[in-house]
Design an enzyme around this catalytic site. Structure first.
Site, short mmCIF file in Angstrom:
data_model
loop_
_atom_site.label_atom_id
_atom_site.label_comp_id
_atom_site.label_asym_id
_atom_site.label_seq_id
_atom_site.Cartn_x
_atom_site.Cartn_y
_atom_site.Cartn_z
CE1 TYR B 245 -39.82 17.67 53.50
CE2 TYR B 245 -41.85 16.62 52.74
CZ TYR B 245 -40.63 17.18 52.47
OH TYR B 245 -40.18 17.26 51.19
CD GLU B 246 -46.44 15.35 62.49
OE1 GLU B 246 -47.18 15.47 61.49
OE2 GLU B 246 -46.85 15.18 63.63
NE ARG B 247 -44.64 9.62 62.57
CZ ARG B 247 -45.47 8.64 62.23
NH1 ARG B 247 -45.08 7.71 61.38
NH2 ARG B 247 -46.67 8.59 62.76
N GLY B 250 -39.25 16.51 63.94
CA GLY B 250 -39.29 16.21 65.37
C GLY B 250 -37.96 15.66 65.86
#
Lengths: 260, 386
Positions: B245-247, B250
């Site tokens: 999710y984070e990447r 981003g």
């Protein structure tokens, strides 16, 4: 309190539109969106129904090709259901034909206490449909409302005027056109958007409404657009060189425009 | 316009809703917030109220029950505000500090932390990085030692987005130093616990209105019921799941930020005149912008395709890393072009394109640097051990 809101689905104003060279009417191909001026009526209706402690908000729309994209936006805001009139026979309908169709669709929705509309559509700008609907339904017509209240079955609006506003009262049912800015329309939440997928849209034709195709579309139209001309290109403004008296000339110019 | 197949009509409507939120409630205040070095906490509450902080979370916890594509729409449109800080801070809340709670937390933890994070009534931060460790999570030195019903936590966390305003930290600590990756655990740490202090608010090259903190934990007693999943040693695996999710968030922020910067620059190239015509008519400018638009389209396609694979249930770790790296690199090249097209005007503090330029740089660093992404990719190519 059950409220019907007339909403128009129009070509995206952000995309340059095209007129049909033959009929001079707007090309309505591709996806249509909810006319932003109608989002105020939808929001007003939701707030009034909420305040009244119940009742449904029903959307009333007429659009080609069973178009529902714009309706889904208003359903996502919270309207309960919609009546959509779509029929090839409607192509070429003028304002009065449109009003006949919408009035019949309101009757079909049934048990309506109040009808809200915008003051005019963003793509047509006739501004006559709300009054025509009221006339056809035999209900009072209140226009340019910048504030709407319903209490004990009595409707009170503030009608926008040049000088301020008039307070106008009426019994229900009635037809009210609301101005942009009457309330701040909510943004549909994703939950609302997903829920809107399954809300009922009653799709009907001209015949379903008990109208004859001679009453609507090209054959029923009593007005015809005979010619369309491009707006004149904007002319260069007047340059005021400041020789020490520029401020006076600017004031005079603004006074001539009656803006000060 | 035909949309990528991961998006439905409902995603389009979500996009217009987020866009309206950005246009009316965020963008008009961006200058003021950037100058102040902080945007109001109210933004979280408002985004929560509008349902934007739980797009991919289940309705049971107040979420919208949507998918990753919905989250991508949200982050992309936020980034189009021209303020990278907003996209970053809000996606820390939705994509970095909370996915592990949703996937691995107990119902009690979800009730106490996930629900309020979705509602926007609690602000979350993710606390991984330390002065001497970051992407090499196994090297962290923050230590949690079991002491009856609590874990005693000691350590320092650095570069913590939302750090000064967070109500809780999703904190990585070592519970068993001898166990390597299996000795790491995730804790939900209330900011108001005794021993938690923000030792510094850090000033940065860009992302000015996002608060970034150094946080000290001195003998903080974290209740055992705040250990995510209640079982120690699972932290590394939990973080890995969260990373996708984070990447991708981003990458979505990079694509959205680049999109807004390019649109602004194209408009400027149509207005600014040199040598008797708008500069966009000069072939050299037109071609630079054509190249930038091409790269952006490639980045966008990669993002959507990778998101599609994740939605099919895959975890394509190398492609996720490629996406994060490539989108950030494209954004950086693109904003450099934009500033060049703006010329002197683009170098001015007051011109938003200079903020786009500053903000973009973090994309190649935060959430794992380009080099860390390349390590992940190289491992998948069989060129590096791991």
């Amino acid at each position: 309190m059950n409220i019907a809101v007339c909403v128009k689905q129009i070509p995206d104003p952000a995309v340059p539109g095209e007129l049909d060279p033959e009929s001079h009417t707007l090309h309505r191909v591709g996806k249509l969106i909810l006319d932003e001026s109608d989002s105020f009526g939808v929001e007003m209706a939701l707030q009034l129904a909420d305040k009244a402690g119940g009742g449904d908000v029903t959307l009333i729309s007429m659009a080609p090709n069973n178009e529902v994209s714009g309706l889904r936006t208003a359903l996502a805001m919270g309207a309960a259901k919609a009546v959509l009139v779509s029929d090839p026979a409607l192509a070429g309908s003028d304002a009065l034909s449109t009003a006949k169709v919408l009035a019949q669709a309101i009757t079909r929705a049934g048990d309506v206490d109040l009808v809200l509309t915008a003051t005019e559509s963003t793509d047509g700008y006739t501004g006559t449909v709300p009054n025509q609907i009221a006339q056809l339904l035999g209900w009072p017509s209140l226009t340019f409302a910048k504030h709407v209240e319903v209490e004990d079955g009595k409707l009170t609006i503030r009608r926008q005027t040049e000088a301020g506003y008039d307070v106008v009262e009426s019994s229900l049912p009635a037809v009210v056109s609301v101005t942009a800015g009457v309330v701040e329309p909510r943004y549909p939440s994703f939950k609302g958007i997903m829920a809107a997928k399954n809300k009922p849209v009653d799709q009907c034709t001209v015949a379903d409404l008990g109208l004859s195709s001679d009453d609507v579309g090209w054959s029923g139209a009593r007005q015809e657009i005979t010619n369309v001309a491009a707006a004149p290109a904007r002319e260069a403004g007047e340059k005021v060189e400041d020789d020490g008296s520029a401020h006076e000339r600017i004031v005079a110019f603004l006074e001539a425009l009656k803006v000060i | 316009m035909a949309q990528h197949p991961i998006f439905t009509a409902e995603h389009d409507q979500l996009r217009s809703s987020v866009r309206r939120f950005v246009d009316t409630e965020l963008r008009p205040h961006v200058e003021e917030w950037e100058e102040a070095g902080r945007f109001p906490d109210e933004v979280f509450r408002r985004a929560g109220e509008l349902g934007f902080l739980g797009l991919h979370y289940p309705p049971r916890w107040g979420g919208a029950g949507g998918d990753l594509a919905a989250e991508i729409v949200f982050v992309e449109e936020l980034a189009k505000s021209g303020c990278g800080a907003l996209a970053m801070a809000l996606s820390v809340q939705t994509d970095m500090a909370t996915p592990s709670i949703e996937q691995f937390g107990t119902d009690d933890q979800k009730e106490r932390y996930l629900r309020p994070a979705i509602a926007g009534t609690k602000i979350a931060a993710i606390a991984i990085t330390e002065p001497d460790a970051g992407s090499d999570v196994a090297a962290i030195s923050t230590r949690a030692v079991r002491d009856g019903d609590v874990w005693r936590v000691n350590g320092r966390k650095l570069f913590i987005t939302n750090g000064t305003r967070a109500d809780f930290l999703t904190l990585v600590a070592k519970t068993d130093p001898a166990a390597g990756h299996h000795g790491i655990s995730l804790f939900l740490v209330d900011r108001d616990l005794a021993g938690v202090s923000v030792s510094r608010t850090l000033r940065k090259l860009g992302m000015w209105s996002s608060d970034t903190a150094e946080i000290a934990l001195d003998d903080v007693a974290v209740p055992h019921e705040n250990l995510i999943g209640l079982e120690p040693g699972r932290g590394f695996a939990q973080l890995m799941v969260q990373l996708q999710y984070e990447r991708l968030a981003g990458a979505a922020a990079s694509v959205g930020g680049a999109d807004a910067a390019l649109a602004r620059t194209i408009a400027y190239a149509g207005e600014r005149r040199t040598f008797g015509q708008p500069i966009g008519r000069h072939q050299v400018i037109a071609h630079r912008l054509a190249d930038a638009a091409t790269e952006l389209e490639a980045a966008r396609s990669l993002l959507y395709t990778t998101a599609w694979r994740v939605q099919q249930g895959e975890y394509p770790v190398a492609e996720i890393s490629m996406t994060k790296k490539y989108c950030a690199q494209v954004q950086n090249r693109l904003v450099d072009t934009c500033v060049q097209v703006f010329g002197g005007a683009g170098y001015l503090h007051e011109e938003p394109i200079s903020r786009a330029y500053r903000d973009a740089r973090l994309g190649r660093i935060g959430g794992g640097t380009d080099e860390i992404m390349n390590e992940v990719i190289a491992k998948r190519l069989g060129l590096r051990d791991g």
